[in-house]
Every structure is written in C-alpha cells, then in structure tokens.
Design an enzyme around this catalytic site. Structure first.
Site, PDB file in Angstrom:
ATOM      1  N   HIS A  99      -7.584  -5.810  -0.382  1.00 18.91           N
ATOM      2  CA  HIS A  99      -6.387  -5.019   0.075  1.00 18.91           C
ATOM      3  C   HIS A  99      -6.220  -5.434   1.414  1.00 18.91           C
ATOM      4  CE1 HIS A  99      -3.916  -1.382  -0.203  1.00 18.91           C
ATOM      5  NE2 HIS A  99      -3.999  -1.297   1.069  1.00 18.91           N
ATOM      6  N   SER A 121       0.625  -1.188  -0.029  1.00 19.52           N
ATOM      7  CA  SER A 121       0.021  -0.052   0.077  1.00 19.52           C
ATOM      8  C   SER A 121       1.007   1.164  -0.085  1.00 19.52           C
ATOM      9  CB  SER A 121      -0.871  -0.077   1.193  1.00 19.52           C
ATOM     10  OG  SER A 121      -1.911   0.949   1.044  1.00 19.52           O
TER      11      SER A 121
END
Length: 697
Positions: free
Chosen positions: A669, A548
C-alpha cells in the site's frame, strides 16, 4: 524505444467473463446484491484465471498508449532531484537519510566529526529492491540504531539493532513490529517498543491486532520481554511512545484503530514506573504529549477543534493549564522546544507556518521566515548532549516546484538558510500555483490548489483533479514529478482540500465522516464544476485520480456523476462499503465510515457505496484500477469486484472508454522504489492523457 501511434490501440475489446452470481442478502431490511462475491477469494481458480486475463488486457491497452517513452524519461528525470531528510542529533552525531539522483531508495547516513558514512542501505541488504526501510531510531548516546525493514510491500516490519560504530547487527529480526516506535533508555541496553502478541494466542481473524508496549533488553529473547501496557484494552489499539533523554519519563499514547480519540499515559521510571492517565479516549479528543524542562506539554483538541497547547506538572498530569489558546483561522499541528523558546507549527488552509512563543506565558514572539508557500516535512533540534547549534531548528520543506530539502533557522540570527538541498539537479518547468476558493453544495467554502502554466484560464485544458477527504489526513503544497509532468505537457493539475481532512481542524474532519461522508463527494463535484465554469477545463477533458480512501472518493465520484468526468484512476481503493470491515484492516475504519452491522449506518454506506451504485446502461468514463497484491491495508478484492461490475454494466464503447485492472505483485500500500513509481505513473498518466487529449512529447 519509440512511442506507438494511436492507431496501435486495440480495435476491439472483449472483457474477461466473470461469474455473476444471483446473490442478494437482506440486511436490516435492505436487499443488497453482491454478484461478484466469488472474486473476493484470491485463491479461487476462477479469480486466478480472471485476474490473469485482466492482466493481459491491461497490458494490451496500456503498452501501446502514445507518449509512454517521453513521459517515462521525463518522470525519471524529475525524480532525479532525489531527497534529503531532516537530521536527528544524538551526542554530536547527526543521522539522516538521502536519496541520490540514481538511487531507488533513500540511504541512511551518520555524520560525526565532519565525516559522513553510510549506516544502512536497503539496496545493499537486498539487491532485488523488495526491501524497504520502514523506521529507524538511534539510541540516546548515538551508539546504537534500532531499525525496521519489511519485504515485498507487506509492511510487516522486522526490527533489528545495529552498532553505529562497527556496523555490526547486534540482534534481530524481531517480528510483529509493524511501524513500531522505539524509546531508548540511557546506556543503549534497553528500549521500549510495540509488538503484536504471538498469533497463536489470539483468534485467527485478529492476528493483525493485539499490540502491546514491551520493555526489551538488547540481546535477550523477545519472548522474555516485559509486557508494560495494553492488557485489558480494545484489541485494535495502536500505540505510540517516547522516553525522555534522561530516562525518567515514559509517555504512551494510544487509540483504537484509526479513531481520532486518544488516550495518553505517563510513568515516572525513576519512581514506581506506573503508567497514569493524562487523558482518556472517552473524552473524545486528540492529544500528544512530551516532557521538556520538567513540564508536561500537551497538544490537544479537547475543547479546541483547531488544537491548543497546555502544560502540567508531570507528577500531576491531570491538572492542565492552557498555555497557547486555539486560533480561529489556523490549526496547531506540532510544537517543539528550541533553546528556551517554544516553536509552534501551524497550517493555515493547508499551508505551513512556524511561530515563536514564550514558554512561560505562551506569548507570541514572532514568525520564522520560510522559503515559500509550502509544507514542512519533519523538524529537529539538537539533543542535550550536543553542544553546538543549540539555537538552530532544522526542518524539511517543499512546495510544488521545490524538491524536498532541509533548511535551518538560527534563533540568535533570526535567519533561515538552506542547509541541504535535494542532491539532484533538474531543469524544472515554469508553472504557476494558486489556491482558489469555491462553494460546495451546502454553501461551505472549500479550497483547492491549482497548478498550471498560466495564472488564469486561457483555454480549456486537460485537467487532473485529485483529493483525499478522510481520516483527518491533509495535504499541502509539495513537490511531485507527476504534477510537473502533467502541467509541462499543457495540462492543469488540481488538489482539493476536501472535508474529512484536517486542513481546517477536527471539525473539518468530522464534517466529512460517517453520516456526513457525502459532503466529501459534494466538495469534489463542486471543485470539478468550478474548474469547468471558470474555463480551466471541460467534462470531456477532466480526469480524476485517488488512492486508498481517495480511491473511494473517485469511485463515488464516477458513480454519482459519470457525465462530469472523462477518465478515472482508482488506486488501492475501498469500493464495497458493505463488506469492507471483513478484510485486512477494515474493521478499524468503522468509526470513520460507519458499520454495516448497524441498521442506520448501513443506510449511510449504501447511499454512496460505489460497488452498489453501478447501474447497467450508464455511459461510465474510462477507468483504470491499480492494485497491489501485497497490500496489507486495503484488500484488492474491492477493485476486482468493481472492475467486473463496471465491465458488465457500462454502456460506453470499450475501445474509447475502457475499464481496466492493473496489478502489481510484491508491492504494498505504501513504500515502493523510484523505478516502480515511475512505471506506475506512466501507466496512470498516459491512460488519463489518452482519454482527455493531453499529449506527452
């Protein structure tokens, strides 16, 4: 299954061809090339074909890396510790999660009168393993449970209500409830929650936003819910909320996107119910608030970047008095009430501490003994309706060699004991852990955790350096199967507490954002150089990994200092910092990074944007991009474009330093099953090990 020999690695590699456009845009006087713009569209036949070829290439390389079988078995074993969550008490019932040694996901349990039973098991709900439990909240009386699940990693939570006694699902799914907080009113008939507006009522490119706080009655059509708060505020606002057990006070907090500037409102539900401001975002501070014994407590960074604790009369919420002042060498993370005593959670250089204070004067009364040097993961005390253990604090704890377990501290006995250990028994390797200080490029002192078999460098070893450095997100010591497997094989594992995080408070965060983002990368490079100078590793043995915002970190690191790193795992990354705002949640992050629409800020972004810093003829390290097609935060197109750019530009021998792209579908995610986590870690670690000389056996 047996491990292949190194000879099984491909003798030649031909990278899949990606169409390279002669596309240059002139933005605020800057010529900005974007040759792989076409790869932004996942439905384009060119992207589909190119991605399929990348899948085949990645598997051709990854599947024959040595050590896969041994590492997979060891990771699975180290994850067999399982985990246990901190109990939440409601009227004598304890609600908590636990993941057993052979379970892919935690199971939610309820304990009542000494009897434990399963309340919610997502594997039973969906044997395919695609469903995750995102959040849960029992009612004040403990008779009902609001829970949220999402499917395929998209994090688009669906809210349901369960009868705790019968197990009957009373309602749901209510959609558009991504990670919604739930504040129950007494009686269990109504609650406050957060839900997005009907997507038909908002512009198409804003459908992930436009949240509102609603009041809902169980069993009624959500379309009839009362809109309590959010109209007239920025469409990117996220909200949190809580309701006191007596149902009198509703507290709502909110901020636009991921901006660290909070607004807080309070309403007397026994009075007018009007939400009145406690603090507003234009004051530029973080703040969380709660009511206890008719006092409004506020943890805030206003005039205190390491945070302080203030109090007020909830009927006059703007009139604050400081109760516990900011400390110069630790950060106040949270506070709670324990049987007439205040408990403060602090972190000192990313390590957790618990302190006792007088609730009237703020005077320090002592520290709560912790099991070791580690991190707290949630805490709780009994509610007003639970008559036993009123002086007990439960808290989750872990460190580098302690799986997540729950401890209890008794105020009357001034003693901390183990309440619930991680359910699995695993033989752990013998490792040493330490925190090392070093200087960054501008002389700032930064710290990093080093985990190794040896307390001091005995010889250069393959090392894995990681970090995050953004959004005021910090990381302290914690149990990690990947860390232990790497160190057990003879490597060194390092986590650097970079600027941009919150390890040293809000000033530390701000020192690594916007025009100061380069400080984060300098901190990371300095950590690598310190490891080399001290003899822990060499550039030929040093690998880096991040996800990320941490993917942006390692993307910048390899383009700025390719000679310093041998191998890179770049996971779910941000890499095109000119166009990141155009995709998914990207527009929420302009406060952190800057916006390409602003001339000065575009210059900041171009100075480090990894995609735009790729240069032909440079010998780049081995690179593995790992992306997840159901990611609803960071668009996988960042990794696609960067992969194509590196494959085109690198002067490294692809059979020695490949650039690969690994994709997963129906994974997002965040949450994933244990088995998928093992599969991902095997690919990542064997890739890094192969490039740095580490052997898993």
């Amino acid at each position: 299954m047996t491990d292949p020999s190194p000879a099984a690695l491909p003798a030649t590699i031909t990278y899949p061809a990606a169409e390279r456009l002669d596309l240059v845009e002139h933005l605020h006087g800057h010529p900005v090339a974007d040759p792989y713009r076409r790869l932004e569209d996942p439905t384009d036949p060119h992207t589909i074909e190119w991605s399929a070829k990348q899948d085949a290439l990645a598997r051709e390389w990854l599947d024959v890396l040595p050590g896969r079988a041994a590492l997979g078995e060891r990771l699975a074993e180290l994850m067999r510790t399982g985990s246990v969550g901190t109990p939440v008490w409601r009227a004598g019932r304890a609600f908590y999660s636990r993941r057993g040694p052979d379970q892919d996901y935690p199971v939610l349990y309820v304990l009542e009168d000494g009897e434990e039973r399963v309340l919610l098991d997502v594997t039973a709900l969906d044997p395919s393993g695609r469903t995750t439990l995102d959040r849960w909240s029992p009612s004040v009386e403990g008779t009902r449970l609001a829970y949220q699940v999402s499917v395929g990693g998209d994090e688009h939570s669906l809210l349901h209500v369960l009868d705790v006694v019968t197990g009957e699902v009373l309602e749901g799914p209510i959609d558009r409830c991504r990670y919604s907080p739930v504040g129950w009113l007494p009686g269990g008939e109504e609650f406050f929650y957060v839900r997005r507006l009907d997507p038909e009522l908002v512009p198409e490119d804003e459908r992930q936003f436009h949240r509102r706080v609603w009041r809902h009655r169980v069993g009624t059509d959500p379309a009839t819910d009362v809109n309590v708060h959010g109209d007239g505020l920025d469409h990117t606002y996220y909200y949190g909320l809580s309701v006191t057990d007596d149902g009198r006070w509703l507290i709502v907090n909110g901020a636009p996107g991921t901006v660290r500037r909070d607004s807080v409102w309070i309403a007397d539900l026994h009075g007018t119910g009007e939400l009145r401001p406690v603090i507003t975002a234009d004051q530029g501070a973080q703040c969380s608030a709660w009511v206890e014994d008719d006092r409004l407590y506020l943890r805030t960074s206003l005039d205190a970047p390491r945070f302080r604790l203030c109090v007020a009369d909830p009927a006059r919420p703007a009139e604050w008095t400081e109760l516990v002042a900011e400390q110069p060498d630790s950060v106040l993370d949270a506070a709670t009430w324990l049987d007439g005593t205040l408990v403060l959670l602090r972190t000192r250089h990313a390590v957790s501490e618990l302190h006792l204070h007088d609730p009237a004067t703020g005077e320090h009364r002592g520290a709560i003994p912790l099991p070791g040097t580690g991190s707290l993961h949630g805490w709780s005390t009994v509610d007003r309706a639970t008559e036993v253990d009123r002086d007990v604090l439960w808290f989750g704890f872990s460190d580098f060699v302690t799986p997540l377990s729950v401890y209890r501290f008794s105020l009357s006995e001034n003693d901390t004991t183990l309440h619930a250990a991680a359910p699995g028994t695993v033989e752990l390797p013998s490792v040493t852990t330490q925190q090392i200080c070093y200087e960054s490029a501008d002389g700032t002192t930064v710290r990093m955790f080093v985990v190794s078999e040896e307390q001091h460098p005995d010889l250069p070893r393959p090392a894995l350096l990681t970090g995050y450095g953004g959004f005021a997100v910090g990381r302290g010591p914690g149990y990690s199967a990947t860390t232990l497997a790497w160190v057990e094989a003879g490597g060194v594992w390092v986590h650097a507490s970079l600027r941009g995080g919150d390890e040293e408070g809000e000033e530390w965060h701000q020192a690594g954002m916007r025009e100061r983002k380069q400080n984060v990368f300098d901190d990371f490079h300095a950590a690598a150089e310190k490891l080399v100078v001290d003899g822990w590793t060499t550039p030929q043995q040093l690998s880096i990994m991040g996800g990320s915002n941490g993917g942006l970190l390692v993307g910048a690191a390899m383009t700025q200092r390719p000679e310093l790193y041998a191998a890179v795992v770049c996971s779910a990354p941000l890499l095109d910092m000119v166009r990141y705002e155009n995709f998914l949640l990207g527009r929420l992050w302009a406060e952190e990074y800057g916006s390409a629409s602003v001339p000065e800020e575009l210059a900041w972004l171009l100075s480090y944007s990894p995609y735009h810093r790729v240069r032909p003829g440079v010998e780049y390290p081995s690179v593995l991009f790992t992306v997840f097609e159901s990611d609803s935060r960071v668009d996988p197109n960042h990794a696609r474009k960067m992969c194509a750019a590196l494959q085109h530009a690198t002067a490294s021998d692809p059979t020695k330093h490949p650039v690969l792209l690994r994709r997963e579908t129906e994974v997002g995610h965040a949450g994933r099953s244990v088995s998928r986590s093992v599969g991902l870690a095997v690919d990542q670690l064997t890739f890094l090990a192969g490039a740095t000389g580490l052997e898993f056996a």
